[in-house]
Structures are given as C-alpha cells and as structure tokens.
Scaffold this motif. Structure first.
Motif, PDB file in Angstrom:
ATOM      1  N   ASP A 196       7.436   5.474   6.751  1.00 33.94           N
ATOM      2  CA  ASP A 196       6.752   6.643   6.815  1.00 33.94           C
ATOM      3  C   ASP A 196       7.771   7.908   6.277  1.00 33.94           C
ATOM      4  O   ASP A 196       8.437   8.176   7.204  1.00 33.94           O
ATOM      5  N   LYS A 254       4.477  -4.030   8.118  1.00 35.24           N
ATOM      6  CA  LYS A 254       5.457  -2.954   8.289  1.00 35.24           C
ATOM      7  C   LYS A 254       5.295  -1.699   7.582  1.00 35.24           C
ATOM      8  O   LYS A 254       4.621  -1.757   6.580  1.00 35.24           O
ATOM      9  N   ARG A 255       5.336  -0.501   8.278  1.00 32.53           N
ATOM     10  CA  ARG A 255       5.185   0.785   7.765  1.00 32.53           C
ATOM     11  C   ARG A 255       6.405   1.456   7.522  1.00 32.53           C
ATOM     12  O   ARG A 255       6.968   1.668   8.540  1.00 32.53           O
ATOM     13  N   THR A 292       0.913  -1.096  -0.048  1.00 36.61           N
ATOM     14  CA  THR A 292      -0.104   0.121   0.031  1.00 36.61           C
ATOM     15  C   THR A 292       0.936   1.233   0.101  1.00 36.61           C
ATOM     16  O   THR A 292       1.861   1.481   0.984  1.00 36.61           O
ATOM     17  N   GLU A 320       3.218   0.746   2.964  1.00 37.97           N
ATOM     18  CA  GLU A 320       2.959  -0.630   3.862  1.00 37.97           C
ATOM     19  C   GLU A 320       2.908  -1.818   3.157  1.00 37.97           C
ATOM     20  O   GLU A 320       2.239  -1.815   2.222  1.00 37.97           O
ATOM     21  N   VAL A 329       4.083   7.132   2.051  1.00 43.29           N
ATOM     22  CA  VAL A 329       4.101   6.112   3.176  1.00 43.29           C
ATOM     23  C   VAL A 329       3.761   4.807   2.518  1.00 43.29           C
ATOM     24  O   VAL A 329       2.917   4.607   1.658  1.00 43.29           O
TER      25      VAL A 329
END
Length: 157
Positions: A133, A130-131, A82, A126, A124
């Motif tokens: 940013d 996990k992300r 994403t 994902e 950002v």
C-alpha cells in the motif's frame, strides 16, 4: 436491540427480498437449491460474481468457467496483480507497473485494474496474497499515527 436480534432481522429481510424476487421469476425452488450451495463459494467467487453482475456480464459465467478450467489445466504461471489507483492508469504507468511486477514476482503478470478515489493518490498493489500500500491515504494514516504517538505521555511544547 441485541446483536443477535439485529442479525436475525437482517437475515429475514434478505430472505424475504430473495424469496419475493424468486417468486416473481417463477424460480423459488431453484433459488433455494442455489442458496443452499452458496455458502460453499469462496469470497473470491462471490466478489467476481458481484462484479460481473454490476457490469451486466452475467452472460459470461460459462465462458469464465471454461477459461478458468483451461488455465488450470495448462498450469498457467501468470500471476494476477490487482492494481488500485485513485484515477485510471495511462499506458505509460500501466507498462511500468507491469514491468516492475513481473520483475518482483519473476513471472508474467495479468493486471486487474481498479479505481478507488478514496485512496487519494498513489497505488495499492496486491498479488499472491500480499499487499503493498503506497497510497496517499495510507501515508497520511501513518503520519497521523506517528504524530499521535509522539504526543501520548509526552509534554507538548
């Protein structure tokens, strides 16, 4: 008003709205059965259904379920990534994000693109829980935190 009482009022408001809509459509009992099973849905399923409803794509539910089963049966190794940006990505950026994501994840990726102007800029990403940013909003927040901690307990010059 206590939090418990506020929650009770919200629950009753939701219930009455749901019941009224179901009665108008002649499906009050069917909706009750669905509602009793709704608590079993994962947040991801609820989010996907909400997105589909917002896009008037509810008619695709059977196709999504069938495709989900196909992908699961084939043990597809494609990773959903994403990507949230402040403005829609162009083809060049999309290609860079896809290539970098495939390199980092060592797998083919399927990009899910979201636009959220509140991130101000940057990206950002994902994937696999996990992300990362790298948004302007996150960078400004870090600067604010760093500056405020520098002056706490210290003397301003």
């Amino acid at each position: 008003m206590s939090i418990k009482r506020a929650d009770e009022q919200k629950a009753e408001a939701y219930t009455r709205a749901l019941l009224e809509a179901a009665r108008q459509q002649g499906r009050a009992n069917a909706d009750l059965v669905q509602w009793q099973h709704a608590k079993k849905f994962s947040p991801e399923v609820l989010e996907t259904l909400t997105a589909m409803q917002a896009e008037n794509d509810s008619g695709l539910i059977d196709q999504v379920a069938k495709k989900y089963q196909e992908l699961l049966d084939n043990e597809d190794t494609t990773v959903s990534v994403t990507v949230t940006t402040a403005v829609p990505m162009d083809e060049a950026l999309r290609g860079k994000v896809r290539a970098q994501s495939e390199k980092m994840l060592n797998a083919p990726v399927y990009l899910v693109e979201r636009v959220d102007p509140s991130i101000l800029g940057g990206v950002v990403i994902e994937a696999r829980g996990k992300r990362m940013d790298a948004s302007v909003r996150a960078q400004l927040s870090l600067i604010r935190k760093t500056l405020s901690s520098a002056f706490i307990g210290g003397e301003e010059q």
